[in-house]
Design a protein around this motif. Structure first.
Motif, short mmCIF file in Angstrom:
data_model
loop_
_atom_site.label_atom_id
_atom_site.label_comp_id
_atom_site.label_asym_id
_atom_site.label_seq_id
_atom_site.Cartn_x
_atom_site.Cartn_y
_atom_site.Cartn_z
N MET A 174 0.80 -1.15 -0.14
CA MET A 174 0.00 -0.11 -0.18
C MET A 174 0.91 1.34 0.16
O MET A 174 0.54 2.12 -0.84
N LEU A 175 1.84 1.27 0.79
CA LEU A 175 2.66 2.53 0.93
C LEU A 175 3.40 2.86 -0.57
O LEU A 175 3.79 3.73 -0.66
N ASP A 176 3.67 1.76 -1.19
CA ASP A 176 4.38 1.85 -2.64
C ASP A 176 3.26 2.56 -3.60
O ASP A 176 3.95 3.21 -4.58
N ARG A 177 2.10 2.77 -3.07
CA ARG A 177 1.04 3.34 -4.03
C ARG A 177 0.83 4.92 -3.69
O ARG A 177 0.19 5.44 -4.17
N ILE A 178 1.68 5.31 -2.66
CA ILE A 178 1.40 6.67 -2.31
C ILE A 178 2.53 7.65 -2.30
O ILE A 178 3.80 7.16 -2.58
N PRO A 179 2.67 8.74 -2.37
CA PRO A 179 3.76 9.58 -2.40
C PRO A 179 4.74 9.56 -1.10
O PRO A 179 4.00 9.34 -0.11
N PHE A 180 5.93 9.58 -1.35
CA PHE A 180 6.81 9.74 -0.10
C PHE A 180 6.86 11.27 0.16
O PHE A 180 7.51 12.04 -0.38
N LEU A 181 6.38 11.59 1.45
CA LEU A 181 6.23 12.92 1.84
C LEU A 181 7.11 13.26 3.00
O LEU A 181 6.88 12.72 3.80
N LYS A 182 8.08 14.23 2.75
CA LYS A 182 8.91 14.50 3.73
C LYS A 182 8.48 14.73 5.21
O LYS A 182 9.00 14.40 6.45
N PRO A 183 7.26 15.61 5.14
CA PRO A 183 6.93 15.96 6.66
C PRO A 183 6.18 14.58 7.41
O PRO A 183 6.37 14.58 8.58
N ASN A 184 5.42 13.80 6.64
CA ASN A 184 5.06 12.67 7.13
C ASN A 184 6.27 11.89 7.67
O ASN A 184 6.02 10.94 8.68
#
Length: 155
Positions: free
Chosen positions: A102-112
């Motif tokens: 699932m994580l591979d399907r979303i953007p990598f966001l530095k604040p998160n």
């Protein structure tokens, strides 16, 4: 700044079966990982095991985006492995594998990622001071935040 490890996949909406799968994985994970954190906090960890947790945490914090999720999974798996329950460790590994998809399907966001690192640190501090109740609660909060993020991007 958005950095996606798989930009071609996170734009695809999920069907009803995909949404049910997410909820199933998130529910399973919300049970097994807090239990592992609580058990580890109650275990007699050696100095080496305590140090290994801190090294794994630092590896997550210093990982480049491409290696972040494997290092994150390694930290979560290490917590489960130290619980003393082979079955629980296997369950956490299975939940992490499904979450990774699932994580591979979303953007990598530095604040998160920064907030996740802070939460990891709080969880490890609770484990290292042998506070099982806090370790469990902090892991629950961490997982719910991840669940909210996944639901927001994949729904």
């Amino acid at each position: 700044m958005v950095v996606a490890s798989h930009p071609q996949t996170y734009e695809n909406p999920l069907d009803e079966a995909g949404r049910r799968r997410i909820e199933d994985v998130l529910a399973f994970r919300s049970v097994v990982e807090p239990a592992a954190a609580e058990l580890v906090a109650g275990a007699s960890l050696s100095a080496s095991q305590r140090n290994n947790l801190l090294v794994a945490h630092e590896a997550v914090n210093s990982a480049v985006p491409m290696n972040y999720w494997p290092q994150d999974a390694r930290l979560h798996a290490m917590i489960a492995d130290l619980s003393g329950s082979t079955m629980l460790a296997k369950a956490v590994a299975e939940a992490r594998d499904s979450t990774r998809e699932m994580l591979d399907r979303i953007p990598f966001l530095k604040p998160n990622i920064a907030l996740s690192g802070q939460q990891h640190e709080e969880i490890l501090n609770a484990i290292l001071r042998c506070d099982g109740g806090s370790a469990k609660k902090l892991m629950e909060v961490h997982l719910e935040r991840t669940a909210s993020l996944l639901r927001g991007f994949l729904d």
